[in-house]
Scaffold this motif. Structure first.
Motif, PDB file in Angstrom:
ATOM      1  N   ARG A  38       0.862  -1.190   0.000  1.00  0.00           N
ATOM      2  CA  ARG A  38       0.000   0.000   0.000  1.00  0.00           C
ATOM      3  C   ARG A  38       0.890   1.227   0.000  1.00  0.00           C
ATOM      4  NH1 ARG A  38      -4.260  -0.708   4.267  1.00  0.00           N
ATOM      5  NH2 ARG A  38      -4.995   1.180   3.258  1.00  0.00           N
ATOM      6  N   THR A  39       0.600   2.167  -0.891  1.00  0.00           N
ATOM      7  CA  THR A  39       1.510   3.273  -1.181  1.00  0.00           C
ATOM      8  C   THR A  39       1.242   4.523  -0.357  1.00  0.00           C
ATOM      9  OG1 THR A  39       0.067   4.154  -2.907  1.00  0.00           O
ATOM     10  CG2 THR A  39       1.693   2.465  -3.560  1.00  0.00           C
ATOM     11  N   GLY A  40       0.018   4.646   0.197  1.00  0.00           N
ATOM     12  CA  GLY A  40      -0.334   5.877   0.886  1.00  0.00           C
ATOM     13  C   GLY A  40      -0.808   6.968  -0.053  1.00  0.00           C
ATOM     14  N   ASP A  41      -0.794   6.714  -1.365  1.00  0.00           N
ATOM     15  CA  ASP A  41      -1.233   7.706  -2.339  1.00  0.00           C
ATOM     16  C   ASP A  41      -2.675   7.431  -2.751  1.00  0.00           C
ATOM     17  OD1 ASP A  41       1.172   9.193  -2.549  1.00  0.00           O
ATOM     18  OD2 ASP A  41       2.043   7.562  -3.703  1.00  0.00           O
ATOM     19  N   ILE A  42      -3.496   8.463  -2.731  1.00  0.00           N
ATOM     20  CA  ILE A  42      -4.909   8.344  -3.056  1.00  0.00           C
ATOM     21  C   ILE A  42      -5.106   8.659  -4.536  1.00  0.00           C
ATOM     22  CG2 ILE A  42      -7.237   9.117  -2.481  1.00  0.00           C
ATOM     23  CD1 ILE A  42      -5.679   7.671  -0.223  1.00  0.00           C
ATOM     24  N   ALA A  43      -5.897   7.819  -5.205  1.00  0.00           N
ATOM     25  CA  ALA A  43      -6.102   7.999  -6.640  1.00  0.00           C
ATOM     26  C   ALA A  43      -7.514   7.604  -7.024  1.00  0.00           C
ATOM     27  CB  ALA A  43      -5.099   7.153  -7.427  1.00  0.00           C
ATOM     28  N   THR A  44      -7.884   8.005  -8.236  1.00  0.00           N
ATOM     29  CA  THR A  44      -9.098   7.503  -8.876  1.00  0.00           C
ATOM     30  C   THR A  44      -8.680   6.726 -10.119  1.00  0.00           C
ATOM     31  OG1 THR A  44      -9.350   9.525 -10.179  1.00  0.00           O
ATOM     32  CG2 THR A  44     -10.510   9.424  -8.063  1.00  0.00           C
ATOM     33  N   ARG A  45      -9.631   5.990 -10.695  1.00  0.00           N
ATOM     34  CA  ARG A  45      -9.335   5.152 -11.876  1.00  0.00           C
ATOM     35  C   ARG A  45     -10.506   5.291 -12.850  1.00  0.00           C
ATOM     36  NH1 ARG A  45      -8.846  -0.222  -9.458  1.00  0.00           N
ATOM     37  NH2 ARG A  45     -11.032   0.208  -9.086  1.00  0.00           N
ATOM     38  N   ASP A  46     -10.194   5.537 -14.127  1.00  0.00           N
ATOM     39  CA  ASP A  46     -11.282   5.679 -15.095  1.00  0.00           C
ATOM     40  C   ASP A  46     -11.652   4.329 -15.705  1.00  0.00           C
ATOM     41  OD1 ASP A  46      -9.477   5.105 -17.166  1.00  0.00           O
ATOM     42  OD2 ASP A  46      -9.386   7.162 -17.921  1.00  0.00           O
ATOM     43  N   SER A  47     -12.613   4.352 -16.598  1.00  0.00           N
ATOM     44  CA  SER A  47     -13.132   3.105 -17.169  1.00  0.00           C
ATOM     45  C   SER A  47     -12.118   2.395 -18.051  1.00  0.00           C
ATOM     46  CB  SER A  47     -14.407   3.395 -17.968  1.00  0.00           C
ATOM     47  OG  SER A  47     -14.144   4.342 -18.992  1.00  0.00           O
ATOM     48  N   ASP A  48     -11.068   3.106 -18.500  1.00  0.00           N
ATOM     49  CA  ASP A  48     -10.011   2.487 -19.314  1.00  0.00           C
ATOM     50  C   ASP A  48      -8.875   1.932 -18.465  1.00  0.00           C
ATOM     51  OD1 ASP A  48     -11.307   3.136 -21.752  1.00  0.00           O
ATOM     52  OD2 ASP A  48     -10.472   5.176 -21.662  1.00  0.00           O
ATOM     53  N   GLY A  49      -8.979   2.056 -17.142  1.00  0.00           N
ATOM     54  CA  GLY A  49      -7.930   1.545 -16.261  1.00  0.00           C
ATOM     55  C   GLY A  49      -6.797   2.518 -16.010  1.00  0.00           C
ATOM     56  N   TYR A  50      -6.971   3.779 -16.404  1.00  0.00           N
ATOM     57  CA  TYR A  50      -5.952   4.807 -16.148  1.00  0.00           C
ATOM     58  C   TYR A  50      -6.154   5.358 -14.735  1.00  0.00           C
ATOM     59  CZ  TYR A  50      -4.499   5.119 -21.069  1.00  0.00           C
ATOM     60  OH  TYR A  50      -4.007   4.849 -22.318  1.00  0.00           O
ATOM     61  N   TYR A  51      -5.027   5.579 -14.046  1.00  0.00           N
ATOM     62  CA  TYR A  51      -5.072   6.088 -12.677  1.00  0.00           C
ATOM     63  C   TYR A  51      -4.742   7.580 -12.647  1.00  0.00           C
ATOM     64  CZ  TYR A  51      -5.432   1.347 -10.818  1.00  0.00           C
ATOM     65  OH  TYR A  51      -5.856   0.078 -10.505  1.00  0.00           O
ATOM     66  N   PHE A  52      -5.388   8.280 -11.710  1.00  0.00           N
ATOM     67  CA  PHE A  52      -5.189   9.719 -11.542  1.00  0.00           C
ATOM     68  C   PHE A  52      -4.952   9.988 -10.054  1.00  0.00           C
ATOM     69  CE2 PHE A  52      -7.629   9.097 -15.344  1.00  0.00           C
ATOM     70  CZ  PHE A  52      -7.273  10.107 -16.218  1.00  0.00           C
TER      71      PHE A  52
END
Length: 510
Positions: free
Chosen positions: A394-408
């Protein structure tokens, strides 16, 4: 059996006369890099240092770095790269925490007295061997002790590389957490070698005669893997820049026909600012531009594309993942603002604080599993257990993920500050500040900064009756912390916002 030194040895065997490293007027072939690394390995063996031992290296981007780095690996030992901005007390901590038996230390310059600091740190540690890398090669004397060239006199330039196991530790990269105490991420030969291969094969366009501008510090995981190790595997030429400076970087790009540049967003910002302020020809040979360390502003991405005619490919990783975990890879759409998709052989998911998988868009904390994940923190089983479970980190970094599997990326690990690409951990700074007689309490946060991405700011409560000014405290801190750590901004307060349990509410200070 596997040894990371393969990335140098294979290239030295197949293209011995190709230029591996350019530094100022020096142009060194692969054969020479490998020969000196063999001598370093033979020296370590002769001094009783070998497989499983740790050897520290404090050196900027000069040819000594690959000489010693690969020499340590050839001897079967573990490399402990040290940030060249560390002060003596910090150097001693890293040597003792890693159990390093030796320190190879660059002599330094008047602006960077690394030899002086390294010698003081060494003498305060339990390390046994100190070797000076003299600023003027091939000097055989130094006021700080035995030099590399004196030590290598008469040492053979051939060496049979120790056959290490794939899971033996190749490198210990120091990172910090919310504890504020730097801890060493143990990365195996397989971790590092696979990440170099992935960086070479998956991320980047390949051309015969590639030239990498190596401005990222090689003691950092980004420069070490993506530039040096991947570059040597590719048989590229590494143009070494000891300290990034935008005008110099642009000049080297033009003069050396640089084809690949990797950097943190502030480097791109600085080069664009230089071009817009002073004009001059834009380098035309660049075919790959890679960014990491923190999210690049969209305006920088747009400006670079318009100015250089190529896009910046953003990725994501951390020391604990060797470092590359996710990337905007060639052959897939590049989504500005995204860190891309997991690289080959690596899985990523989002989790909640209890490790439960977060489905859909999220947000959630990024967890990573694959060949790139560290084996653990050196001599820290409790901290290792906190972040590793069933192979997932677990990285401690918070992200979202779109329908194509790309992370933000949404937010970084808790309170960590990234100043100019370097991680600054507030508690470590706070502990130093609170060592001042006039300081009662300190809270350190990152505030937006155009030049460095973030700047370190300290909110301070003085002891009753104490007289302490902003400049005085900054100067005091500067003497005790590496240049990227000490606060440039200080604000004195009578009180700090706190929770009922006494925890400082840093989000109200930012």
């Amino acid at each position: 059996m596997l040894n990371l030194a393969t990335v140098l040895e294979d290239s030295a065997r197949d293209v011995p006369e190709r230029t591996a490293v350019v530094h100022g007027g020096l142009r060194l072939p692969y054969s020479m890099i490998d020969s000196v690394a063999c001598q370093v390995a033979a020296l370590l063996t002769a001094r009783g240092i070998g497989r499983g031992d740790r050897v520290a290296l404090a050196c900027p981007n000069v040819p000594y770095f690959p000489f010693v780095y690969f020499g340590i690996l050839k001897a079967g030992a573990t490399v402990v790269p040290l940030n060249v901005l560390l002060k003596p007390g910090e150097i001693a901590y890293h040597l003792d925490d890693s159990g390093a038996r030796a320190l190879f230390c660059f002599e330094g310059t008047p602006e960077l007295p690394l030899g002086e600091r390294g010698r003081a740190g060494f003498e305060a540690s339990s390390a046994e061997l100190f070797i000076v890398l003299p600023a003027t090669p091939p000097a055989t004397e130094s006021p700080y002790g035995e030099t590399l060239w004196a030590a290598l006199d008469g040492v053979p330039a051939t060496y049979s590389t120790v056959q290490t196991n794939a899971d033996d530790t190749a490198v210990i990269l120091y990172t910090s957490g919310t504890t504020g105490h730097p801890k060493g991420a143990e990365l195996s030969h397989q971790n590092m070698l696979m990440n170099a291969i992935i960086s070479d094969e998956m991320h980047l366009r390949r051309e015969e005669g590639d030239v990498y501008l190596t401005s990222l510090p090689l003691f950092h995981s980004f420069g070490q893997t993506v530039l040096m190790n991947a570059g040597f595997r590719r048989r590229a030429t590494l143009v070494l820049q000891p300290r990034f400076e935008p005008a110099s970087a642009l000049g080297l790009m033009r003069d050396e026909g640089v084809t690949l540049f990797a950097g943190v967003p502030t480097m791109y910002w600085a080069m664009l600012a230089e071009i817009h302020a002073r004009g001059g020809p834009v380098p035309t040979t660049l075919h790959s531009a890679i960014s990491g360390g923190s999210a690049a502003p969209l305006e920088v991405l747009k400006d670079f594309g318009e100015t250089f005619g190529i896009g910046i490919l953003e990725g994501y990783g951390l020391s604990e993942t060797s470092p590359v975990a996710c990337f905007n890879q060639r052959g897939k759409p590049n989504k500005p603002g995204s860190i891309g998709t997991p690289v080959w052989g690596v899985e990523m998911k989002l989790v909640d604080p209890e490790w439960n998988t977060v489905e859909g868009e999220g947000p959630g904390e990024i967890a990573v599993r694959g060949h790139n994940v560290m084996t653990g923190y050196h001599d820290r089983p409790a901290e290792t257990a906190e972040v590793l479970r069933d192979g997932w980190l677990r990285t401690g970094d918070i992200a979202t993920r779109d329908s194509d599997g790309y992370y933000f990326i949404v937010d970084r690990a808790k309170d960590m500050i990234i100043r100019g690409g370097f991680n600054v951990y507030p508690r470590e700074v706070e502990e130093v500040l609170m060592g001042h007689d006039a300081v009662s309490l300190a809270a350190v946060v990152g505030v937006p900064d155009e030049a460095h991405g973030e700047e370190v700011k300290a909110y301070v409560i003085r002891r009753p009756g104490a007289e302490l000014g902003e400049r005085e405290l900054i100067a005091w801190a500067r003497e005790r912390m590496a240049a990227y750590k000490y606060p440039r901004l200080v604000e004195f307060r009578d009180a700090l916002p706190m929770t009922a349990t006494g925890k400082i509410l840093k989000r109200e200070l930012r």
